[in-house]
Every structure is written in structure tokens, then in C-alpha cells.
Design an enzyme around this catalytic site. Sequence first.
Site, PDB file in Angstrom:
ATOM      1  N   SER A 124       0.716  -1.138   0.182  1.00  0.00           N
ATOM      2  CA  SER A 124       0.088   0.013   0.018  1.00  0.00           C
ATOM      3  C   SER A 124       0.853   1.357  -0.042  1.00  0.00           C
ATOM      4  CB  SER A 124      -0.830  -0.206   1.238  1.00  0.00           C
ATOM      5  OG  SER A 124      -0.309   0.009   2.384  1.00  0.00           O
ATOM      6  N   HIS A 145      -3.019  -3.457  -5.673  1.00  0.00           N
ATOM      7  CA  HIS A 145      -3.285  -3.150  -4.302  1.00  0.00           C
ATOM      8  C   HIS A 145      -4.691  -3.186  -4.077  1.00  0.00           C
ATOM      9  CE1 HIS A 145      -3.629   0.379  -1.153  1.00  0.00           C
ATOM     10  NE2 HIS A 145      -3.560  -0.901  -0.682  1.00  0.00           N
ATOM     11  N   GLU A 157      -6.045  -0.836  -6.576  1.00  0.00           N
ATOM     12  CA  GLU A 157      -5.325   0.037  -7.261  1.00  0.00           C
ATOM     13  C   GLU A 157      -4.075  -0.744  -8.084  1.00  0.00           C
ATOM     14  OE1 GLU A 157      -3.777   4.128  -5.423  1.00  0.00           O
ATOM     15  OE2 GLU A 157      -3.264   2.327  -4.023  1.00  0.00           O
ATOM     16  N   ASN A 195      -3.666   5.870  -0.238  1.00  0.00           N
ATOM     17  CA  ASN A 195      -2.947   6.256   0.996  1.00  0.00           C
ATOM     18  C   ASN A 195      -2.339   7.501   1.113  1.00  0.00           C
ATOM     19  OD1 ASN A 195      -3.707   4.016   2.490  1.00  0.00           O
ATOM     20  ND2 ASN A 195      -2.034   2.582   2.038  1.00  0.00           N
TER      21      ASN A 195
END
Length: 287
Positions: A124, A145, A157, A195
Site C-alpha cells: 500500500s 493493491h 489500485e 494512502n
Amino acid sequence: MVRALADVDRVGVVGAGTMGAGIAQVLAMEGYEVALRDVDRELVEEGFDAIESSLDRLADRGEISDGDVDRIVGRVDGTTELDDLGPCDLVIEAIVEDLDIKQDVFENLDRVTDQDVALATNTSTLSITSIAAATERPEHVVGLHFMNPVPIMDGVEVVTGERTAAETVDLAHALSADLDKETWESDDKPGFVTNRILMPWINEGIRAFDEGVASKEDIDRGMTLGTNVPMGPLELADHVGLDVCLHATETLHEELGDRYTPAYLLKRKVEAGHLGKKTGEGFYEYD
């Protein structure tokens, strides 16, 4: 050339924790044979327990049958040996967010799998390029991800490293679509899309609570009602895991500077072992 999705029947998943078990489950639900590997048998069994519990909840809601549960679980083989992933057509790594450990795993995956097999990482925050550098096939390494919880969340992702080939990126999108997931693409920058934006939001919510701006309930209520998100920052932090949030924020702080400085209360909670839902206590208490 990387092995195409049409040639992918068996997928290896490294790591049987929350993310790895969820990834193994959605793969098996779509008919893929899965080799689920972790470092010891107890962790593998915990992964199987998580998969079965998740499938049982789907069966209770009538979304699948009891017979489906057995068939899906039957597609997953557990192992503690990385070499057992050798016959896999694709491998997805979902272990601890530690670059050295990931590089060691990828170096060994590079050794045991065929050179046309794509190697994906569920990281991440860590650099895809750095992870890929441990292999002789960086063009076949990609970020994949998944969001947590994997069986419920619709998004994946896809992250491209410096040397990731276009065909490997296409495979990542194609696999995600086959798992009924929608994708977005990110360059290999710290935190990627999710993130990089999510962790400061959580961090500022924690800081606001620590500074007495409002109660934790009103901070979460204000964000859910005011921005139409399903969870406020403190509740979401508990679900993600406060240790995970701290590690991600520290990584972003190291890469991007003071705007990502972790909130003091976040560090204090982790030091106290109050990691959120998984320990029964974080900002809230859980059964």
C-alpha cells in the site's frame, strides 16, 4: 512476454493474513486454483478459517449455497513452502509492509517460478520499483493493491513501477475485472493514490480528537454526514488497524516530509497495543 490471463489457472498468494486470505477467497470464488502460503501452518490455518467464515456469511445471506462454500474452499491449497508456488501462473504477495522482507520473497519467487509469470505485490505504500529490483524480471512486477475487506470492496489500485511492462499492467487490470473489481492506475509514488490522500485524512481526524476539537463520535459523525463517506476517520482507522495506519504514515513522512508527521495519539495507541478492531480496542471498543 508475460503469461496472459487466458493462461492463468493457478494463482499463488503469499501471506495468509487478512489481505492474503481475502485475495485467495475472491480468486477461488471466480474459479481459480489457489496456493496460499505463509511461514507456518498455524497462520495458514487461520487464513482458511477467515475464508470459511466469510463464505459462511455469504451463505447465510443466500448469496451462495452451502455446496458452493465447500467447492470454493476446495480450490485453495495451503502450504508453508515458497517452492510450492513454482507451478503457479501468477503470484500475488500480501505480507508485512517491510521492504527487506518483500525483496527477499520476490528474489525467491523469481527463482521458483517461470520467467513469463507476473509477480504482483499488494503493498500500500512501498516502491514497486524497489521490490522489482530484487528480481531478474522487473518488467513483470506490478502493484495490485486490493482494498480491505477484499471480498466486499470493489476497487483495486494498479501501480506501475519504473520498468513495469505495459502487458503486465494490462494483465493486472484484466485479472481485477475478472474478479469483478474496478481499477484505477497510479504511478510509483509514495502512498500511490489511496494512502497518499487517505492517511492524512485519518491522521488529521486523530489529531483533531487529541486536541479536543470534538468527541470521537462527533468527528466521525461530522465526516460521514458532511462528506457522505461510509466511515469517519477514527472508525476507519480502527478497521484498518492503527499499527497499519502508523506504519503507512511513517513511510509517507519519511518520503514526503512534515505534512505527514504521525499524530501523537496514534503513536501512543499503537505503543499501548490498542490497534483497533483486531485487538478489541482502538478509538472504540469491539466484541
